[in-house]
Design an enzyme around this catalytic site. Structure first.
Site, PDB file in Angstrom:
ATOM      1  N   GLU A 235       0.830  -1.209   0.000  1.00  0.00           N
ATOM      2  CA  GLU A 235       0.000   0.000   0.000  1.00  0.00           C
ATOM      3  C   GLU A 235       0.869   1.265   0.000  1.00  0.00           C
ATOM      4  O   GLU A 235       0.582   2.216  -0.728  1.00  0.00           O
ATOM      5  CB  GLU A 235      -0.924   0.022   1.226  1.00  0.00           C
ATOM      6  CG  GLU A 235      -1.918  -1.131   1.312  1.00  0.00           C
ATOM      7  CD  GLU A 235      -2.921  -1.163   0.175  1.00  0.00           C
ATOM      8  OE1 GLU A 235      -3.050  -0.167  -0.555  1.00  0.00           O
ATOM      9  OE2 GLU A 235      -3.572  -2.210  -0.005  1.00  0.00           O
TER      10      GLU A 235
ATOM     11  N   ASN B 219       0.993   3.854  -3.100  1.00  0.00           N
ATOM     12  CA  ASN B 219       0.656   5.272  -2.908  1.00  0.00           C
ATOM     13  C   ASN B 219       1.718   6.189  -3.508  1.00  0.00           C
ATOM     14  O   ASN B 219       1.405   7.206  -4.120  1.00  0.00           O
ATOM     15  CB  ASN B 219       0.520   5.595  -1.409  1.00  0.00           C
ATOM     16  CG  ASN B 219      -0.883   5.337  -0.893  1.00  0.00           C
ATOM     17  OD1 ASN B 219      -1.790   5.038  -1.657  1.00  0.00           O
ATOM     18  ND2 ASN B 219      -1.054   5.473   0.416  1.00  0.00           N
TER      19      ASN B 219
ATOM     20  N   ARG C  34     -10.568   2.769  -7.168  1.00  0.00           N
ATOM     21  CA  ARG C  34      -9.690   2.599  -6.033  1.00  0.00           C
ATOM     22  C   ARG C  34     -10.526   2.730  -4.761  1.00  0.00           C
ATOM     23  O   ARG C  34     -11.501   3.444  -4.721  1.00  0.00           O
ATOM     24  CB  ARG C  34      -8.560   3.630  -6.056  1.00  0.00           C
ATOM     25  CG  ARG C  34      -7.742   3.561  -7.344  1.00  0.00           C
ATOM     26  CD  ARG C  34      -6.375   4.153  -7.151  1.00  0.00           C
ATOM     27  NE  ARG C  34      -5.711   3.536  -6.035  1.00  0.00           N
ATOM     28  CZ  ARG C  34      -5.110   2.344  -6.086  1.00  0.00           C
ATOM     29  NH1 ARG C  34      -5.097   1.655  -7.197  1.00  0.00           N
ATOM     30  NH2 ARG C  34      -4.543   1.844  -5.016  1.00  0.00           N
TER      31      ARG C  34
END
Lengths: 115, 147
Positions: free
Chosen positions: B46, B50, B103
């Site tokens: 993650e 990002n 998302r």
């Protein structure tokens, strides 16, 4: 990631192999959308037995396909979900909206009948 | 300190898997259970995703650095980018905060849930630093012993 699909009377079964993350999200989304459009009257079953890893990028694809299908009164079901993937699905709350079947390693063992 | 690794790579989606596998290998040198390591992998995935998506907004020429320190207590992971930065960190950390309907906006939620501490520092135009820590716990070992 590879995907293999087979077409049944009421559903299309899609076996996915590989991690579902940022790298594989787009090709997976495109492949599933093609199947959803091509077999416009069938439900979708995603077999995740060979998916050892999923993150929010992969989950986004699954949830997006679920939304598309439910808008067309069709359904999405997950099967063969491994414990490591199930933890992520549960944390995202996906297990409360999408039907999930576990992988053999995640299922409780069935007691054998005694002789 | 048991070990320390620094990885520096370009902001490519292909490198997300590379980063999490490297961190998982390192975490395997401490007394983490397999399910602990699976959760650490999600957090790393993650944080690096990002940086690729938001930090560099899809640009493939930005650098991402992952600095991992392993000691007896657990693992400390610093994921750093020199991209656009986050305007409102509080808002970015809220569940469902994503402009893209594909998302889920759960990146920070996963990092927070799967790690035992998360700090985010960011400055617009300078970049973002995500600092995560996970401690070794003994619950898995105990429950196995009981069984």
């Amino acid at each position: 990631m590879t995907i293999i699909h087979s077409v049944h009377r009421q559903y299309v079964h899609v076996r996915i192999k590989g991690d579902l993350d940022l790298k594989t999200a787009e090709p997976l989304r495109d492949s599933l959308d093609q199947l959803i459009d091509r077999y416009g009257d069938k439900d979708l079953v995603l077999d995740l037995e060979d998916v050892p890893f999923i993150d929010s990028s992969g989950l986004g694809v699954v949830l997006g396909r679920y939304r598309r299908l439910t808008q067309q009164n069709r359904s999405l079901r997950l099967e063969g979900v491994r414990p490591s993937v199930k933890v992520v699905l549960e944390l995202a709350g996906i297990d409360s909206i999408i039907s999930i079947g576990e992988s053999p390693e995640g299922r409780p063992t069935t007691p054998q009948p005694q002789a | 300190m048991l070990n320390r690794v620094q990885l520096r790579f370009l902001s490519l989606a292909d490198n997300v898997g590379l980063a999490r596998i490297a961190v998982a290998q390192l975490a395997g040198q401490a007394r983490f259970t397999l399910s602990d390591i699976e959760e650490i992998k999600v957090a790393v995935s993650e944080a690096v995703s990002n940086a690729v998506i938001h930090g560099y907004q899809g640009r493939a020429d930005g650098w991402i650095q992952v600095d991992v320190t392993l000691d007896e207590a657990g693992i400390e992971i610093l994921v750093e980018d020199w991209g656009v930065g986050i305007a409102d960190i509080q808002k970015a950390r809220e569940p469902g905060h994503s402009a893209d309907p594909e998302r889920m906006g759960l990146g920070f939620v996963f990092m927070e849930s799967f790690m035992h501490g998360l700090e985010v520092e960011s400055a617009l135009g300078e970049g973002t630093r995500v600092h995560m820590r996970r401690f070794v716990t003994w619950s898995g070992e105990l429950s196995r012993d009981v069984q």
